[in-house]
Design a protein around this motif. Structure first.
Motif, PDB file in Angstrom:
ATOM      1  N   LYS B  86       0.834  -1.201   0.000  1.00 25.01           N
ATOM      2  CA  LYS B  86       0.000   0.000   0.000  1.00 25.01           C
ATOM      3  C   LYS B  86       0.870   1.252   0.000  1.00 25.01           C
ATOM      4  CE  LYS B  86      -4.089   1.897   0.832  1.00 25.01           C
ATOM      5  NZ  LYS B  86      -4.299   2.443  -0.509  1.00 25.01           N
ATOM      6  N   GLY B  87       0.401   2.287  -0.645  1.00 25.81           N
ATOM      7  CA  GLY B  87       1.118   3.564  -0.611  1.00 25.81           C
ATOM      8  C   GLY B  87       0.716   4.393   0.598  1.00 25.81           C
ATOM      9  N   GLY B  88       1.597   5.291   1.002  1.00 23.70           N
ATOM     10  CA  GLY B  88       1.265   6.251   2.053  1.00 23.70           C
ATOM     11  C   GLY B  88       1.061   5.669   3.428  1.00 23.70           C
ATOM     12  N   CYS B 118       9.562   7.195  -9.052  1.00 23.06           N
ATOM     13  CA  CYS B 118       8.571   8.189  -9.469  1.00 23.06           C
ATOM     14  C   CYS B 118       8.148   9.112  -8.330  1.00 23.06           C
ATOM     15  CB  CYS B 118       7.346   7.505 -10.049  1.00 23.06           C
ATOM     16  SG  CYS B 118       7.707   6.592 -11.537  1.00 23.06           S
ATOM     17  N   GLY B 119       8.374   8.697  -7.089  1.00 17.53           N
ATOM     18  CA  GLY B 119       7.979   9.560  -5.966  1.00 17.53           C
ATOM     19  C   GLY B 119       8.964   9.468  -4.822  1.00 17.53           C
ATOM     20  N   PRO B 120      10.184   9.939  -5.022  1.00 20.55           N
ATOM     21  CA  PRO B 120      11.191   9.810  -3.958  1.00 20.55           C
ATOM     22  C   PRO B 120      10.893  10.732  -2.771  1.00 20.55           C
ATOM     23  CG  PRO B 120      12.082  11.082  -5.788  1.00 20.55           C
ATOM     24  CD  PRO B 120      10.703  10.670  -6.188  1.00 20.55           C
ATOM     25  N   SER B 121      10.762  10.162  -1.583  1.00 17.22           N
ATOM     26  CA  SER B 121      10.448  10.977  -0.402  1.00 17.22           C
ATOM     27  C   SER B 121      11.580  10.985   0.610  1.00 17.22           C
ATOM     28  CB  SER B 121       9.213  10.436   0.320  1.00 17.22           C
ATOM     29  OG  SER B 121       8.164  10.217  -0.563  1.00 17.22           O
ATOM     30  N   PRO B 197       5.268   1.603  -3.480  1.00 18.28           N
ATOM     31  CA  PRO B 197       4.190   0.649  -3.241  1.00 18.28           C
ATOM     32  C   PRO B 197       4.021  -0.306  -4.426  1.00 18.28           C
ATOM     33  CG  PRO B 197       3.310   2.851  -3.704  1.00 18.28           C
ATOM     34  CD  PRO B 197       4.793   2.980  -3.589  1.00 18.28           C
ATOM     35  N   GLY B 198       3.408  -1.440  -4.179  1.00 16.84           N
ATOM     36  CA  GLY B 198       3.102  -2.363  -5.266  1.00 16.84           C
ATOM     37  C   GLY B 198       4.013  -3.573  -5.305  1.00 16.84           C
ATOM     38  N   THR B 199       3.818  -4.378  -6.330  1.00 21.59           N
ATOM     39  CA  THR B 199       4.635  -5.577  -6.527  1.00 21.59           C
ATOM     40  C   THR B 199       4.975  -5.638  -7.994  1.00 21.59           C
ATOM     41  OG1 THR B 199       2.565  -6.786  -6.786  1.00 21.59           O
ATOM     42  CG2 THR B 199       3.642  -6.964  -4.668  1.00 21.59           C
ATOM     43  N   SER B 200       5.821  -4.731  -8.431  1.00 16.46           N
ATOM     44  CA  SER B 200       6.103  -4.693  -9.858  1.00 16.46           C
ATOM     45  C   SER B 200       7.596  -4.600 -10.140  1.00 16.46           C
ATOM     46  CB  SER B 200       5.320  -3.550 -10.480  1.00 16.46           C
ATOM     47  OG  SER B 200       5.342  -3.653 -11.870  1.00 16.46           O
ATOM     48  N   ASP B 201       7.950  -3.881 -11.189  1.00 14.45           N
ATOM     49  CA  ASP B 201       9.334  -3.891 -11.647  1.00 14.45           C
ATOM     50  C   ASP B 201      10.387  -3.658 -10.567  1.00 14.45           C
ATOM     51  OD1 ASP B 201       9.595  -4.176 -14.678  1.00 14.45           O
ATOM     52  OD2 ASP B 201       7.872  -2.878 -14.464  1.00 14.45           O
ATOM     53  N   ASP B 231      -3.794  -4.934   0.584  1.00 13.32           N
ATOM     54  CA  ASP B 231      -2.640  -4.779  -0.303  1.00 13.32           C
ATOM     55  C   ASP B 231      -1.381  -5.366   0.324  1.00 13.32           C
ATOM     56  OD1 ASP B 231      -4.261  -3.520  -2.064  1.00 13.32           O
ATOM     57  OD2 ASP B 231      -3.466  -1.500  -1.765  1.00 13.32           O
ATOM     58  N   LYS B 234      -0.942  -8.966  -0.262  1.00 15.00           N
ATOM     59  CA  LYS B 234      -0.358  -9.262  -1.576  1.00 15.00           C
ATOM     60  C   LYS B 234       1.160  -9.143  -1.519  1.00 15.00           C
ATOM     61  CE  LYS B 234      -4.397  -7.399  -3.951  1.00 15.00           C
ATOM     62  NZ  LYS B 234      -5.039  -8.643  -4.354  1.00 15.00           N
ATOM     63  N   PHE B 238       3.940 -11.905  -2.294  1.00 15.60           N
ATOM     64  CA  PHE B 238       5.091 -11.649  -3.168  1.00 15.60           C
ATOM     65  C   PHE B 238       6.389 -12.092  -2.488  1.00 15.60           C
ATOM     66  CE2 PHE B 238       8.615  -8.629  -3.810  1.00 15.60           C
ATOM     67  CZ  PHE B 238       8.958  -8.943  -5.113  1.00 15.60           C
TER      68      PHE B 238
END
Lengths: 279, 333
Positions: B86-88, B118-121, B197-201, B231, B234, B238
C-alpha cells in the motif's frame, strides 16, 4: 509506438465524460476520492462507471463491497460489475481484483504485462451508455500512467482530478504528477486536499495530523483550480468496512455521512465547469 | 503534446543520466518472455514481433552485472528492504526513522537507498533533498546526512526538484542496477532500502539483482484498516513467492491521542483486528504499533529527526522498540 490506438476508443463511444483520479503519492486517498465521486454523482442521478487501473493494489472492489464478485464475459466483451443503487443513477466497476482467484494473491507483473492489461480494459469492456467514467490510478508516473495516456490519446478525456494530502512530502510527489499531466496534455480539473484535519470525536477539536493548506498552496503555485478539502472521517472507513451488514445501499449510506456535503461542494465545482460532453 | 512523443522526449533527456542498453522498436507483446530472458526472441510470442531481432541479439545467460553487484555490496553487513503493498502507510517515514535510530549509535555505519523512482520521499525526510550527486569514474558517491549516515536517491540526479520521471519499468530497472553496482557505499553495518508501493518492476528487480548478495529480509509496514491490509497481504504473498524472508510487520498510524482532550481515537479503524491479528493469521512476527503523532509529519517535512526532537513522545518509544526488535531478529540469527 505501433500498439497505440490511432482513433478514439470504440468501447468509450457512448461515455459522455472521462475523468482520471491521479496523485503522485500513494495512500492519499485516490480510491476514496474515486469512490466518493462515484457515489456523489450517482446521488445526482448520473450513470457512472469506475475503472481501476491499480493492478498490483486494487482497492475498489473492497471500497464498493464487491470483493466476491467477478466479471462476466458476453459475446461483445467484459461486463462491468454492477453496484446496487436502488434507482439513484447507476454504478458499475471494473478492476483487476475481480479477475483474481484469491484476495491475497499478488500480481507480480513487470511493465509490458500491465500495459497489455490496460489495453484490454480499454478494448474489451462494454461500458454502454455512461455519463461519467472515473479512472482510478496507482501512485507514480510510470507504466500504467503512460499506457492510459497513450490509450486515451484520441479519446478526448475531460481531465484529471489531482488528490493530495497537506504535508510537503506528499505535495512534492504530487507536483511531479502535475508535470506529468502537462506533458501528456491532460487537462487538470482541480486539486482536492484529502485528510485535511481530524475532528476529535471526544471534544470536536480539529487537529491537523498531516498539517494543512498544502493543497491550496499547490493549486496557487501551479495556477490550477482548488476544488476543496476533505477532513479525515473515521465514519467513512466504517461505512466501507461494514457495508455488508448495512440494510441500505452504499449510495444512501454515504448521503447520511457529514463528509458527503463537503464532497458535494467539490463535485458541484466540477459540474459547474460544464465540461463539454464527448458525445 | 501527445503521449508517445512525451515518452520519446523523456527518453532522450534521460540519456544524460543513463544510457539505455537497448532500444525496442515496438512495445513488448502480451506473452513477451522479456528481452533479457533466456527465451528472448525464441518464444511463440516473438514470431512477428518487431523486436525479435533486437531481443535475439541481446546477451543471454547469467547477468554479467550480478558479480559486480556482489562485489560492490560485499562490505555491507545487513540489508533490509522496507516494503508495503500500500502507498502512504509510512514506508519512507519508517525508513528515515530506522536510519536516524541506527545512526544514533556512532559505531554503526548506515546507508539508506531510495528505490521509489517516481515519488522519492526519503531525501526530504532526511533533510537533504536539495543535494546533487555527480557521477565520477569511481561511481556515484552517496550524500552524507551525518558522518555515519549515507543516502542515495534519484532525487539527487534530477535537474529540478519537481521534475516528473515518466519512465516505464525497463528504464527503472536499469537505474536500480546502477544504484546497486555503482554507488560507492564503502563499509556499512546496515543498508536500508526504501521501496515504492506495489509488486512490480522495482520489487522484482531489487530481489533479482540483490538476491545473491544476501538480503536479510523485509520489514513490512502497514496501517490498521483492512483496505491497507488487503494490499499488504499481496506484498507478503510476493515475498513468499520471491523467497524474501519477512523480518516482521510494523503497524503505523495506529491510534491518535487528541492534543486538546487526550481522548484516544482510531482514525484508521482496525475492523479486522489490525496488524496484530494479521500477523497471527499469516504467521509472521509482529514488531509493534506506532501511534499517530502530528509532529512526525512535520519533522518529515522539515527533514529533522523526530526521535531527537521529541524523545518524550509515545511514538518515539514505540519506534525505538520496533527498531530494537528488528535488530534482535537480524543480529540474533
Amino acid at each position: 509506438m505501433s500498439d497505440e490506438p490511432s482513433e478514439p476508443i470504440a468501447s468509450l463511444k457512448k461515455v459522455k465524460h472521462i475523468i482520471l483520479i491521479l496523485s503522485g503519492k500513494g495512500g492519499v486517498g485516490k480510491s476514496s476520492v474515486t469512490t466518493q465521486t462515484a457515489l456523489t454523482l450517482c446521488n445526482v442521478g448520473y450513470r457512472v462507471g469506475v475503472l481501476d487501473i491499480d493492478l498490483t493494489g486494487p482497492s475498489l472492489p473492497r471500497m464498493f463491497g464487491l470483493e466476491e464478485q467477478s466479471i462476466f464475459q458476453s459475446t461483445e466483451g467484459w461486463i462491468p460489475v454492477p453496484v446496487e443503487t436502488n434507482g439513484a443513477g447507476s454504478l458499475s466497476v471494473i478492476s483487476l481484483g475481480f479477475l483474481l482467484n484469491d484476495r491475497s494473491n499478488s500480481v507480480v507483473w513487470r511493465g509490458p504485462k500491465k500495459t497489455a492489461m490496460i489495453k484490454q480494459f480499454m478494448v474489451d469492456v462494454q461500458w454502454g451508455e455512461l455519463d461519467y467514467l472515473l479512472i482510478d490510478t496507482p501512485p507514480g508516473t510510470s507504466d500504467e500512467h503512460i499506457s492510459i495516456a497513450e490509450q486515451l490519446r484520441w479519446s478526448n478525456p475531460d481531465g484529471a482530478i489531482i488528490v493530495t494530502t497537506p504535508q510537503n512530502v506528499a505535495v512534492a510527489d504530487v507536483k511531479k504528477e502535475i508535470n506529468f499531466c502537462r506533458k501528456v496534455n491532460f487537462n487538470i480539473i482541480g486539486v482536492v486536499e484529502n485528510m485535511s484535519g481530524f475532528i476529535c470525536p471526544h471534544c470536536s477539536d480539529c487537529t491537523n495530523i498531516f498539517s494543512s493548506g498544502g493543497g491550496k498552496e499547490l493549486a496557487k503555485a501551479y495556477e490550477i483550480p482548488y476544488l476543496g478539502n476533505i477532513p479525515i472521517d473515521p465514519m467513512f472507513v466504517e461505512m466501507i468496512e461494514n457495508q455488508s451488514s448495512n440494510q441500505i445501499t452504499l449510495v444512501e449510506a454515504y448521503k447520511k455521512l457529514s463528509i458527503s456535503s463537503n464532497f458535494q461542494q467539490i463535485i458541484q465545482k466540477v459540474l459547474d465547469k460544464k465540461l463539454e460532453p464527448r458525445c | 503534446m501527445a503521449a508517445s512523443s512525451v515518452v520519446e522526449e523523456q527518453t532522450t533527456k534521460d540519456d544524460l543520466i543513463l544510457p539505455p542498453d537497448y532500444e525496442l522498436q515496438a512495445p513488448e507483446p502480451e506473452h513477451c518472455p522479456g528481452p533479457e530472458s533466456e527465451g528472448a526472441g525464441k518464444s511463440d510470442a516473438c514470431n512477428g514481433c518487431a523486436n525479435k531481432d533486437i531481443c535475439e541479439s541481446l546477451p543471454k545467460g547469467p547477468d554479467p552485472d550480478i558479480p559486480l553487484i556482489i562485489e560492490n555490496l560485499s562490505q555491507i553487513q545487513h540489508k533490509i528492504l522496507v516494503l508495503s503493498g500500500k502507498g502512504g502507510v509510512g514506508k519512507s517515514t519508517f525508513s528515515a526513522m530506522l536510519s536516524w535510530a541506527l545512526s544514533a549509535d556512532e559505531n554503526l555505519q548506515v546507508g539508506a537507498m531510495d528505490l521509489d523512482i517516481c515519488g522519492p520521499s526519503l531525501p526530504r525526510m532526511l533533510g537533504c533533498n536539495k543535494e546533487v550527486v555527480h557521477e565520477s569514474n569511481t561511481g556515484l558517491t552517496p550524500v552524507y546526512v551525518a558522518d555515519n549516515l549515507a543516502t542515495m536517491s534519484i532525487q539527487y540526479l534530477l535537474p529540478e526538484d519537481d521534475s516528473a520521471i515518466v519512465w516505464r519499468g525497463s528504464k527503472k530497472n536499469q537505474l536500480i542496477k546502477k544504484f546497486l553496482k555503482d554507488v560507492d557505499w564503502d563499509y556499512l553495518d546496515f543498508l536500508i532500502v526504501d521501496t515504492p508501493p506495489g509488486t512490480s518492476d522495482e520489487h522484482i528487480s531489487i530481489n533479482k539483482f540483490m538476491k545473491e548478495s544476501g538480503i536479510d529480509g523485509a520489514l513490512v509496514v502497514t496501517t490498521p484498516q483492512e483496505v491497507a491490509l488487503l494490499d499488504v497481504r499481496k506484498e507478503i504473498d510476493f515475498c513468499r513467492k520471491a523467497g524474501i524472508n519477512v523480518l516482521g510487520l510494523v503497524e503505523n498510524m495506529s491510534g491518535f491521542v487528541c492534543p486538546s482532550c487526550k481522548g484516544e481515537s482510531q482514525i484508521f479503524r482496525p475492523t479486522t483486528g489490525g496488524g496484530k491479528a494479521f500477523c497471527k493469521e499469516l504467521n509472521i512476527p509482529f514488531l509493534g504499533s506506532v501511534p499517530l503523532d502530528p509532529r512526525i509529519g512535520k519533522c518529515c517535512d522539515s527533514g529533522e529527526s523526530f526521535l531527537d526532537l521529541y524523545p518524550d513522545s509515545p511514538a518515539t518509544d514505540a519506534i525505538l522498540d520496533v527498531v530494537e526488535a528488528l535488530r534482535d531478529t537480524i543480529e540474533g540469527k
